[in-house]
Write an enzyme that holds these catalytic residues in place. Structure first.
Site, PDB file in Angstrom:
ATOM      1  N   CYS A 106      27.527 -50.596 -19.558  1.00  0.00           N
ATOM      2  CA  CYS A 106      28.241 -50.084 -20.710  1.00  0.00           C
ATOM      3  C   CYS A 106      28.371 -48.564 -20.578  1.00  0.00           C
ATOM      4  CB  CYS A 106      27.555 -50.390 -22.035  1.00  0.00           C
ATOM      5  SG  CYS A 106      27.419 -52.131 -22.380  1.00  0.00           S
ATOM      6  N   ARG A 141      30.629 -48.876 -15.128  1.00  0.00           N
ATOM      7  CA  ARG A 141      29.441 -49.309 -15.869  1.00  0.00           C
ATOM      8  C   ARG A 141      29.646 -50.641 -16.597  1.00  0.00           C
ATOM      9  NH1 ARG A 141      25.979 -45.039 -16.322  1.00  0.00           N
ATOM     10  NH2 ARG A 141      24.836 -46.143 -17.918  1.00  0.00           N
ATOM     11  N   TRP A 197      29.709 -54.081 -20.832  1.00  0.00           N
ATOM     12  CA  TRP A 197      29.188 -55.105 -19.919  1.00  0.00           C
ATOM     13  C   TRP A 197      28.340 -56.001 -20.806  1.00  0.00           C
ATOM     14  CZ3 TRP A 197      24.673 -57.286 -18.218  1.00  0.00           C
ATOM     15  CH2 TRP A 197      24.730 -57.993 -17.010  1.00  0.00           C
ATOM     16  N   ASN A 210      24.779 -48.575 -25.715  1.00  0.00           N
ATOM     17  CA  ASN A 210      24.417 -49.112 -24.399  1.00  0.00           C
ATOM     18  C   ASN A 210      22.930 -49.398 -24.455  1.00  0.00           C
ATOM     19  OD1 ASN A 210      23.921 -49.559 -21.656  1.00  0.00           O
ATOM     20  ND2 ASN A 210      23.848 -47.369 -21.196  1.00  0.00           N
ATOM     21  N   GLY A 211      22.529 -50.617 -24.061  1.00  0.00           N
ATOM     22  CA  GLY A 211      21.114 -50.969 -24.092  1.00  0.00           C
ATOM     23  C   GLY A 211      20.937 -52.306 -24.770  1.00  0.00           C
ATOM     24  N   GLU A 232      22.491 -57.159   3.768  1.00  0.00           N
ATOM     25  CA  GLU A 232      23.413 -56.222   3.132  1.00  0.00           C
ATOM     26  C   GLU A 232      24.872 -56.632   3.384  1.00  0.00           C
ATOM     27  OE1 GLU A 232      23.306 -54.128   0.909  1.00  0.00           O
ATOM     28  OE2 GLU A 232      25.026 -52.818   1.185  1.00  0.00           O
ATOM     29  N   LYS A 252      27.559 -57.542   0.490  1.00  0.00           N
ATOM     30  CA  LYS A 252      28.869 -56.889   0.335  1.00  0.00           C
ATOM     31  C   LYS A 252      29.952 -57.946   0.176  1.00  0.00           C
ATOM     32  CE  LYS A 252      27.968 -53.789  -0.504  1.00  0.00           C
ATOM     33  NZ  LYS A 252      26.806 -53.026  -0.735  1.00  0.00           N
ATOM     34  N   GLU A 304      29.670 -59.728  -3.247  1.00  0.00           N
ATOM     35  CA  GLU A 304      29.984 -58.853  -4.377  1.00  0.00           C
ATOM     36  C   GLU A 304      31.481 -58.707  -4.592  1.00  0.00           C
ATOM     37  OE1 GLU A 304      26.848 -55.257  -4.948  1.00  0.00           O
ATOM     38  OE2 GLU A 304      27.806 -55.298  -3.002  1.00  0.00           O
ATOM     39  N   HIS A 327      15.186 -73.034  10.391  1.00  0.00           N
ATOM     40  CA  HIS A 327      14.378 -73.656   9.333  1.00  0.00           C
ATOM     41  C   HIS A 327      15.231 -73.992   8.114  1.00  0.00           C
ATOM     42  CE1 HIS A 327      10.730 -72.826  11.576  1.00  0.00           C
ATOM     43  NE2 HIS A 327      11.246 -71.645  11.846  1.00  0.00           N
ATOM     44  N   LYS A 352      27.862 -50.979 -11.780  1.00  0.00           N
ATOM     45  CA  LYS A 352      27.307 -50.092 -10.752  1.00  0.00           C
ATOM     46  C   LYS A 352      25.876 -49.696 -11.091  1.00  0.00           C
ATOM     47  CE  LYS A 352      27.985 -47.002  -7.345  1.00  0.00           C
ATOM     48  NZ  LYS A 352      27.738 -47.869  -6.197  1.00  0.00           N
TER      49      LYS A 352
HETATM   50  C1  G6P Z   1      23.689 -52.561  -8.893  1.00  0.00           C
HETATM   51  C2  G6P Z   1      24.786 -52.010  -8.004  1.00  0.00           C
HETATM   52  C3  G6P Z   1      24.310 -51.999  -6.552  1.00  0.00           C
HETATM   53  C4  G6P Z   1      23.015 -51.219  -6.421  1.00  0.00           C
HETATM   54  C5  G6P Z   1      21.949 -51.732  -7.379  1.00  0.00           C
HETATM   55  C6  G6P Z   1      20.753 -50.805  -7.437  1.00  0.00           C
HETATM   56  O1  G6P Z   1      23.479 -53.895  -8.627  1.00  0.00           O
HETATM   57  O2  G6P Z   1      25.953 -52.791  -8.129  1.00  0.00           O
HETATM   58  O3  G6P Z   1      25.306 -51.415  -5.743  1.00  0.00           O
HETATM   59  O4  G6P Z   1      22.544 -51.313  -5.115  1.00  0.00           O
HETATM   60  O5  G6P Z   1      22.468 -51.811  -8.712  1.00  0.00           O
HETATM   61  O6  G6P Z   1      21.180 -49.593  -7.975  1.00  0.00           O
HETATM   62  P1  G6P Z   1      20.538 -48.184  -7.687  1.00  0.00           P
HETATM   63  O7  G6P Z   1      21.436 -47.224  -8.398  1.00  0.00           O
HETATM   64  O8  G6P Z   1      19.156 -48.224  -8.268  1.00  0.00           O
HETATM   65  O9  G6P Z   1      20.527 -47.979  -6.215  1.00  0.00           O
END
Ligand code: G6P
Length: 608
Positions: free
Chosen positions: A2, A27, A73, A99-100, A481, A485, A488, A504, A603
């Protein structure tokens, strides 16, 4: 999660607030809304969807010099007009964005309903708007403070009152909120990005503080009502750096920024003779760091993957026992820590709620916390005992790219630093490692010559609905990772595995419809990886290999090969993630996915 924006001044407030919301859309983007004080009343416009959807509803925009806005969000209540912020009290005297999470909202809601309040939404936020409405007579700040004293949970809020056309009250607890201080105008933002085009003078509110804003003043108090002297900081963030420029998406821009971001992160941190890592920020902690016997790495998402790479590096070169955990698990698992444990947290935003809480937990158990953070002045940077910044610049695309590679660079530097400090890494080996690290920016640039090849591969594979990513050693977290990606941004189900572990379970999934991306770079596990490739091939699996330039034998076994420059295993891990980012990006583009704002993701995850 948010985004909150606010403006008070002489200008037309709505365009400024809507523009600020666009910069905070990372956000949350399932609905958005604004409240504008027209002088006589508060007008509210809301829309389900993105800021663009809100703009379409603002054809006859309300005019006024005081406004608040929100991009949501969803936590409590689905994305709908009723649940969209701003929320109002029944009398419509109060408008609020939040937000929260108000954790005791059910108790408060029931109490208010018993007093006759009729709720319009399913949200926890409306409870706060109603509570402030209940207490409001003529002092908005007092009503906000009174309501907040009853609230459990986390909040960053901005509040307006019908009969106060030139005042906004903002407050926060465990959710970010800052104030942009201008000349005869003031701004509010969940992040300074919301107003950095207009002012770089920023007050970061602390937890349990509230600010009363007018166009000319910012008065801060704690929740008990006691005055606080706010500290104004001047940010060096260049407004141009937060624009997309010629790129269609922030993610692509940020992928291409990696050589530069890594260079900025390295600058001044390696001695000219390559014999020393210069971390001035750790200078006064050298003795403590030379006596630690354990490292607990704590992070979320992509930053957690960086932590997994660091586990291999720190164990091998600094001979430290390392454990890596998700912040949300660590904070509730009764971790065994003491004064000789270093808790290393990694965070791009510095605002991830679980990581912040993990830091508190670690410190309460006697450990010191070193954090690797990208956003200066973030909560994690402020709360940690030691901080090393990555200098990736602002990362706006939801899928992390340049933050990750710069985290890996800092973690590699830290490995050498600790290895030398603890005398576990021979000086000549450290020199070679530091020399190699200095070459990373140029080596990443070379990978961009593979883009056409990767685009072609993306076109060939984007219709698949599953993929497997395999790696060994430091290649294993890179496989995780790469899979993250793809998930996501393209919504293709992808799993990352240690290549050895494939037998396994995941091997049962392999057939001609299950492409496998394999990290096959040079190192002591290369032959083993080739063996795993053969096992996939024997089951008709299609193979995309990310391989070192001189691995000639790979072309015989893989269907597609993406080259990275020859390098040591540790450096190869940093290089190999770049083509995986590019592959995920072009697959998402082929599928027509909203790359920078994938569904359901935010994010910065500021709720637990
Ligand atoms: C969210 C973002 C990711 C990020 C993660 C941790 O899930 O979409 O891209 O890696 O948070 O965030 P930080 O800001 O703590 O690295």
């Amino acid at each position: 999660m948010c985004g909150i924006v606010g403006y008070l001044g002489k200008k037309d407030a709505l365009p400024l607030v809507v523009d600020g919301l666009k910069y905070l859309e990372y956000r949350g983007y399932d609905s958005a809304g604004v409240a504008v004080h027209t002088g006589s009343k508060i007008e509210i416009v809301k829309a389900v969807g993105k800021i663009q959807d809100l703009e379409r509803k603002l054809k006859n925009p309300p005019k006024g010099r005081c406004a608040i806005g929100h991009t949501r969000w969803a936590t409590h209540g689905r994305p709908s007009l009723e649940n969209c912020h701003p929320h109002q009290s029944s009398s419509a005297k109060i408008a609020l964005v939040h937000n929260g999470i108000i954790e005791n909202y059910n108790v408060l809601r029931t109490q208010l309903q018993e007093e006759g309040v009729v709720f319009q939404s399913e949200t926890d936020t409306e409870v706060l708007a109603q509570l402030i409405g209940k207490y409001y007579v003529d002092d908005l700040a007092e009503a906000v403070l009174q309501a907040l004293r009853e609230v459990e949970g986390t909040f960053a809020i901005a509040v307006m009152a019908q009969d106060k056309p030139s005042e906004i009250v903002a407050a926060k607890r465990a959710a970010p909120l800052c104030i942009g201080v201008g000349r005869d105008e003031n701004f509010i933002g969940s992040d300074a990005l919301a107003f950095i085009k207009h002012t770089n003078k920023v007050v970061y509110l602390k937890d349990n503080e509230a600010a009363v804003l007018t166009a000319k003043s910012v008065l801060v108090r704690n929740l008990r009502g006691k005055k606080v002297n706010p500290k104004t900081q001047t940010l060096s963030l260049d407004p141009a750096s937060i624009e997309k420029g010629e790129y269609p998406h922030y993610m692509l821009k940020e992928i291409y920024e990696q050589p530069h971001a890594v260079q900025d992160t390295l600058d001044g941190r390696i001695s000219p003779q390559n014999d020393e890592v210069i971390f001035r920020e750790l200078e006064k902690h050298r003795e403590y760091l030379s006596n630690i016997n354990k490292v607990f790495i704590v992070a979320c998402g992509t930053s957690w993957h960086a932590g997994l790479v660091a586990e291999y590096l720190l164990e091998r070169y600094a001979r430290l026992s390392v454990e890596v955990d998700y912040a949300a698990e660590f904070r509730y698992r009764y971790p065994v820590l003491d004064k000789k444990t270093l808790v290393l947290t990694i965070s791009q935003s510095g605002e991830t709620a679980d990581t912040i809480a993990a830091i508190g937990e670690a410190q309460s158990l006697g450990a010191k916390v070193l954090s690797i953070v990208n956003v200066p002045s973030s909560t994690i940077a402020r709360n940690s005992n030691m901080v090393i910044y990555t200098y990736a610049g602002r990362e706006i695309g939801v899928a992390s790219t340049k933050a990750f590679t710069t985290q890996l660079v800092v973690l590699s530097l830290l490995t050498v630093y600790l290895g030398l400090l603890r005398h576990t890494l021979p000086a000549d080996q450290a020199t070679v490692m530091l020399h190699d690290l200095k070459c990373v920016p140029i080596e990443i640039s070379k990978i961009f010559t593979e883009v056409d090849n990767i685009k072609r591969i993306a076109k060939a594979f984007y219709r698949h609905s599953n993929a497997l990513y395999l790696g060994r050693g430091v290649g294993f977290p890179i496989a995780l990772e790469g899979a993250l990606k793809l998930k996501e941004i393209s919504y293709i189900h992808a799993e990352g595995y240690s290549a050895a572990e494939m037998k396994h379970g995941p091997i049962a999934l392999i057939d001609e419809n299950m492409p496998t991306v394999v990290l096959a770079f040079k190192g002591r596990r290369y032959e083993k990886i080739l063996g795993n490739i053969m096992e996939v091939k024997a089951r008709k699996g299609k193979l995309i290999a990310v391989a070192s330039a001189s691995n000639d034998d790979i072309t015989r076994v893989a269907n597609e090969v993406i080259r990275i420059p020859d390098a040591t295993e540790g450096i190869s891990a940093i290089l190999a993630v770049v083509p995986l980012q590019i592959l995920a990006y072009y697959i998402a583009v082929e599928k027509g996915c909203p790359v920078d704002q994938p569904r359901n993701l935010a994010k910065s995850v500021t709720v637990e």
